[in-house]
Design an enzyme around this catalytic site. Structure first.
Site, mmCIF file in Angstrom:
data_model
loop_
_atom_site.group_PDB
_atom_site.id
_atom_site.type_symbol
_atom_site.label_atom_id
_atom_site.label_comp_id
_atom_site.label_asym_id
_atom_site.label_seq_id
_atom_site.Cartn_x
_atom_site.Cartn_y
_atom_site.Cartn_z
ATOM 1 C CB SER A 1 25.958 11.951 43.405
ATOM 2 O OG SER A 1 24.697 11.390 43.649
ATOM 3 C CG ASN A 2 23.750 7.033 43.981
ATOM 4 O OD1 ASN A 2 23.834 6.592 45.118
ATOM 5 N ND2 ASN A 2 22.838 7.930 43.621
ATOM 6 C CG HIS B 1 12.702 3.762 43.493
ATOM 7 N ND1 HIS B 1 12.382 4.315 42.263
ATOM 8 C CD2 HIS B 1 11.677 4.057 44.323
ATOM 9 C CE1 HIS B 1 11.218 4.916 42.356
ATOM 10 N NE2 HIS B 1 10.759 4.782 43.598
HETATM 11 C C1 GRF Z 1 19.014 8.812 42.640
HETATM 12 O O1 GRF Z 1 18.347 9.602 43.566
HETATM 13 C C2 GRF Z 1 18.292 7.521 42.411
HETATM 14 O O2 GRF Z 1 17.546 7.107 43.499
HETATM 15 C C3 GRF Z 1 17.391 7.851 41.260
HETATM 16 O O3 GRF Z 1 18.153 8.719 40.454
HETATM 17 C C4 GRF Z 1 19.045 9.450 41.265
HETATM 18 C C5 GRF Z 1 20.411 9.388 40.640
HETATM 19 O O4 GRF Z 1 21.298 10.254 41.260
HETATM 20 N N1 GRF Z 1 17.002 6.632 40.580
HETATM 21 P P1 GRF Z 1 22.819 10.408 40.778
HETATM 22 O O5 GRF Z 1 22.812 10.597 39.278
HETATM 23 O O6 GRF Z 1 23.540 9.153 41.164
HETATM 24 O O7 GRF Z 1 23.350 11.596 41.492
#
Ligand code: GRF
Length: 238
Positions: free
Chosen positions: A53-54, A149
């Site tokens: 999602s990021n 994080h």
């Molecule tokens: C995020 O919550 C980040 O903080 C952690 O892993 C998660 C990744 O989320 N390190 P996504 O795969 O980007 O949805």
């Protein structure tokens, strides 16, 4: 018109002799300086293990011209990672490097470096990358690796930050984007966002609200780091 003084020359940010004299940090390759001063898009390589999602939030920020960057490649280590579907839908190149196929963390990092170089990446963006990185990767991209994080570091480093925040009973937690150093979830902080912990929160509900803030700050933190390549070097722990 006055004669120009021949002893004064226009600053050349990529003069190799400046590099040799230490006037320009050797941590930042001359071609990166050149692109930086030309206002070229940051060339990102995203490392993801999960839902991505990021990755999508970064791609959206780029599409909406909130972040002057391009995603050169997404490297993933879990064959089933949902991030792959997103990357394909977004037209982003993907490379699988399954950590199980490498004899050591260093060997995996070396393979990552080779792919990042192949795709001409300048900035490494760890967006849910669930592998500990080694000195091998960190020294290949000094001060150009960012991690996200899900806590307000230095509280709750490690793989279970959300659960730990709940167990500790904190009333506020959040998320952090920071430069990567050898110690896990350490390194100079670039940006943070706070998220209240609600009385009936479960790890899932709290993580969902943290992710909303992650999607807001990660693209901004990348833009900030990318606009400050000299400043970040001052923080260098290498
Ligand atoms: C995020 O919550 C980040 O903080 C952690 O892993 C998660 C990744 O989320 N390190 P996504 O795969 O980007 O949805």
């Amino acid at each position: 018109m006055q004669d120009t003084d021949p002893s004064i020359q226009a600053a050349d940010p990529v003069n190799p002799s400046d590099l040799a004299l230490g006037l320009i940090s050797p941590h930042i390759p001359p071609d990166l300086w050149q692109r930086h001063f030309a206002g070229a898009p940051l060339r990102l390589g995203v490392l993801a293990s999960g839902s991505g999602s990021n990755l999508e939030a970064i791609a959206q920020a780029i599409a909406q011209q909130q972040l002057n960057a391009q995603i050169q490649v997404m490297i993933y280590n879990q064959p089933q990672a949902k991030a792959v579907e997103r990357a394909k839908r977004l037209g982003i190149a993907t490379e699988l490097l399954n950590h199980r196929n490498f004899p050591s963390r260093e060997a995996l990092d070396q393979a990552i470096i080779e792919q990042l170089k192949r795709y001409d990446v300048d900035w490494v963006i760890m967006a849910g990358w669930m592998r500990v990185v080694t000195d091998v990767l960190i020294t290949a991209f000094p001060d150009r690796i960012l991690n996200l994080h899900p806590s307000l570091l230095p509280s709750f480093p490690g793989a279970h930050a959300v659960e730990q925040a709940l167990a500790a009973g904190v009333k506020v937690t959040g998320c952090t984007v920071h430069y990567v150093r050898l110690e896990v979830d350490s390194g100079p902080i670039i940006m943070q966002a706070a998220v209240p912990v609600l009385p009936n929160d479960t790890p899932d509900t709290l993580h969902q609200r943290i992710q909303v803030q992650e999607h807001r700050i990660f693209p901004r933190a990348i833009a900030l780091a990318g606009s400050d390549i000299a400043g970040s070097d001052i923080n260098s722990g290498i």
